[in-house]
Design a protein around this motif. Structure first.
Motif, PDB file in Angstrom:
ATOM      1  N   UNK A   1       0.824  -1.210   0.000  1.00 30.06           N
ATOM      2  CA  UNK A   1       0.000   0.000   0.000  1.00 30.06           C
ATOM      3  C   UNK A   1       0.862   1.266   0.000  1.00 30.06           C
ATOM      4  N   UNK A   2       1.966   1.254   0.737  1.00 28.36           N
ATOM      5  CA  UNK A   2       2.851   2.415   0.781  1.00 28.36           C
ATOM      6  C   UNK A   2       3.446   2.678  -0.606  1.00 28.36           C
ATOM      7  N   UNK A   3       3.917   1.640  -1.263  1.00 28.64           N
ATOM      8  CA  UNK A   3       4.496   1.805  -2.606  1.00 28.64           C
ATOM      9  C   UNK A   3       3.444   2.322  -3.580  1.00 28.64           C
ATOM     10  N   UNK A   4       2.249   1.727  -3.558  1.00 27.84           N
ATOM     11  CA  UNK A   4       1.186   2.149  -4.473  1.00 27.84           C
ATOM     12  C   UNK A   4       0.718   3.571  -4.169  1.00 27.84           C
ATOM     13  N   UNK A   5       0.631   3.916  -2.902  1.00 26.98           N
ATOM     14  CA  UNK A   5       0.217   5.276  -2.531  1.00 26.98           C
ATOM     15  C   UNK A   5       1.255   6.300  -2.976  1.00 26.98           C
ATOM     16  N   UNK A   6       2.530   5.954  -2.847  1.00 29.15           N
ATOM     17  CA  UNK A   6       3.590   6.862  -3.304  1.00 29.15           C
ATOM     18  C   UNK A   6       3.518   7.050  -4.819  1.00 29.15           C
ATOM     19  N   UNK A   7       3.334   5.948  -5.551  1.00 30.10           N
ATOM     20  CA  UNK A   7       3.266   6.031  -7.010  1.00 30.10           C
ATOM     21  C   UNK A   7       2.027   6.779  -7.484  1.00 30.10           C
ATOM     22  N   UNK A   8       0.955   6.699  -6.719  1.00 28.60           N
ATOM     23  CA  UNK A   8      -0.307   7.340  -7.121  1.00 28.60           C
ATOM     24  C   UNK A   8      -0.457   8.753  -6.582  1.00 28.60           C
ATOM     25  N   UNK A   9       0.495   9.188  -5.774  1.00 30.89           N
ATOM     26  CA  UNK A   9       0.412  10.534  -5.209  1.00 30.89           C
ATOM     27  C   UNK A   9      -0.576  10.674  -4.071  1.00 30.89           C
ATOM     28  N   UNK A  10      -0.902   9.564  -3.382  1.00 29.22           N
ATOM     29  CA  UNK A  10      -1.893   9.615  -2.295  1.00 29.22           C
ATOM     30  C   UNK A  10      -1.287   9.265  -0.945  1.00 29.22           C
ATOM     31  N   UNK A  11       0.038   9.356  -0.833  1.00 32.89           N
ATOM     32  CA  UNK A  11       0.706   8.925   0.397  1.00 32.89           C
ATOM     33  C   UNK A  11       0.251   9.729   1.612  1.00 32.89           C
ATOM     34  N   UNK A  12      -0.091  10.987   1.421  1.00 35.26           N
ATOM     35  CA  UNK A  12      -0.509  11.838   2.550  1.00 35.26           C
ATOM     36  C   UNK A  12      -1.801  11.339   3.181  1.00 35.26           C
ATOM     37  N   UNK A  13      -2.590  10.577   2.417  1.00 33.08           N
ATOM     38  CA  UNK A  13      -3.877  10.094   2.944  1.00 33.08           C
ATOM     39  C   UNK A  13      -3.811   8.643   3.413  1.00 33.08           C
ATOM     40  N   UNK A  14      -2.627   8.023   3.295  1.00 35.15           N
ATOM     41  CA  UNK A  14      -2.498   6.619   3.662  1.00 35.15           C
ATOM     42  C   UNK A  14      -2.132   6.440   5.136  1.00 35.15           C
ATOM     43  N   UNK A  15      -2.806   5.501   5.775  1.00 34.76           N
ATOM     44  CA  UNK A  15      -2.484   5.070   7.135  1.00 34.76           C
ATOM     45  C   UNK A  15      -2.294   3.559   7.089  1.00 34.76           C
ATOM     46  N   UNK A  16      -1.341   3.061   7.836  1.00 29.27           N
ATOM     47  CA  UNK A  16      -1.114   1.616   7.892  1.00 29.27           C
ATOM     48  C   UNK A  16      -1.319   1.135   9.325  1.00 29.27           C
ATOM     49  N   UNK A  17      -1.575  -0.167   9.466  1.00 27.42           N
ATOM     50  CA  UNK A  17      -1.950  -0.711  10.773  1.00 27.42           C
ATOM     51  C   UNK A  17      -1.169  -1.982  11.070  1.00 27.42           C
ATOM     52  N   UNK A  18      -0.620  -2.052  12.288  1.00 34.45           N
ATOM     53  CA  UNK A  18       0.035  -3.274  12.774  1.00 34.45           C
ATOM     54  C   UNK A  18      -0.904  -3.963  13.750  1.00 34.45           C
ATOM     55  N   UNK A  19      -1.128  -5.247  13.535  1.00 34.38           N
ATOM     56  CA  UNK A  19      -2.133  -5.983  14.289  1.00 34.38           C
ATOM     57  C   UNK A  19      -1.551  -6.956  15.301  1.00 34.38           C
TER      58      UNK A  19
END
Length: 370
Positions: free
Chosen positions: A93-111
């Motif tokens: 998701x981080x790689x895709x968000x960076x490539x798509x220009x949406x990294x500022x809106x991405x949050x990731x979760x550790x479970x």
């Protein structure tokens, strides 16, 4: 109304997948437009997803190969916030968000406990994801959402992640009206006609869950008539049954596999036992507390100590200590079943959908500083 995206690999039978399906539904209840995207697709929990949640399946053959398709999807669809869950999915998701220009809106979760969980899956790509994830977590603009204080602290203590790189949000484990719902009838014959005390455990038959310790504890109990049911599937089934035969408790142990309503079984049990070696925030422990059934848990990293308020709600014992576990179970079986019942239910209430959603919305959509 906010437009929110949840990114998963699929909706298989794991606890993280179940919680993300519940979170998607709870976010819809809170008035949001929610899409749940699966990098691969399908899974047991797909049929239980709220119909108001939009479902997208990229049908990638492997999670790691989903980057191009996910990038195209993120470019074509604008969301107020994007949430990925599980380490290998987070990296994609981080790689895709960076490539798509949406990294500022991405949050990731550790479970789960990162330092333990990274050793579980032998897949080369998953292990690579665990190696690069901490570096990415330091570089992305939003903090990693962790399911418990222990998971957050573990990430800081064992990787290059800093305290400012993590935040915490509770799992939405219980419906808001859980107190008003009566449990269904159990299906297991030992619980339908309980001629002796019955312990119940729930989880994958995997080393993490410590069921070998639990079977050893059963053999050490004061009452030789106590029975144990472990609901779940996994690779250790034959090994656990062989251990039960070796300890001469095979006639008192049953591994019936998956059950569609584990809490109906827990509600009828004499005691629920969590014997795990590590967790993130064990949802099954919260669910067990919500039934009012007596509980015993290991003091594993991480989650039980927080959920059980340091042992005030239910006994906590050392990991991999079958004698201590047996003593705690003996104690619970020797006292009235309803003693502290209300305190167990009250402890579970923190994890109701409405409360948990507020913690997620605060993390996903932080208010701007005045």
């Amino acid at each position: 109304m906010k437009k929110l995206l949840i990114i998963l690999h699929d909706l298989s039978a794991g606890g993280a997948e179940k919680m993300m399906a519940r979170l998607a539904s709870a976010l819809v209840d809170a008035g949001n437009d929610v899409t749940l995207l699966m990098l691969t697709g399908g899974g047991l929990h797909a049929t239980h997803l709220d119909p108001r949640v939009k479902k997208v399946e990229l049908r990638s053959l492997r999670t790691a190969r989903a980057v191009p398709a996910l990038t195209r999807f993120l470019r074509a669809n604008r969301f107020d916030a994007q949430l990925a869950a599980l380490t290998h999915v987070n990296v994609v998701a981080i790689v895709a968000a960076w490539l798509s220009g949406t990294l500022a809106r991405l949050h990731v979760s550790e479970r789960n406990a990162f330092s333990h969980d990274k050793h579980v899956n032998p897949d080369l790509m998953v292990r690579l994801a665990y190696r690069v994830a901490p570096l990415l977590y330091r570089l992305i603009p939003n903090p990693v959402i962790c399911v418990s204080r222990g998971v957050a602290q573990d990430l800081v203590n064992t990787t290059i992640a800093r305290r400012q790189d993590v935040t915490i949000a509770d799992n939405p484990v219980l419906d808001d009206d859980f107190r008003d719902k009566l449990p269904g009838p159990p299906s297991h014959p030992w619980l339908l006609e309980k001629s002796s005390p019955v312990l119940v455990a729930v989880g994958r038959l995997a080393p993490q869950k410590g069921f070998d310790t639990l079977i050893a504890a059963l053999a050490a109990l004061a009452d030789p008539n106590v029975r144990l049911i472990i609901f779940g599937e996994g690779a250790l089934r034959d090994r656990l049954l062989e251990q039960a035969r070796r300890l001469d408790v095979a006639d008192r142990v049953d591994l019936p596999g998956y059950t569609p309503d584990p809490m109906a079984e827990v509600a009828a049990a004499s005691c629920f036992v969590l014997s795990s070696r590590f967790e993130g925030s064990p949802n099954v422990l919260v669910e067990a507390l919500s039934t009012g059934t007596p509980v015993v848990s290991t003091r594993c990293p991480h989650g039980p100590q927080d959920i059980l308020i340091g042992g005030l709600v239910a006994p906590l014992v050392a990991v991999d200590d079958p004698i201590a576990l047996a003593r705690a179970i003996d104690l619970q079986l020797s006292i009235p079943r309803d003693l502290q019942r209300q305190s167990r239910i009250d402890a579970a209430a923190r994890f109701m959908n409405a409360s948990a959603v507020e913690t997620y919305l605060a993390a996903l959509l932080p208010r701007p500083s005045p």
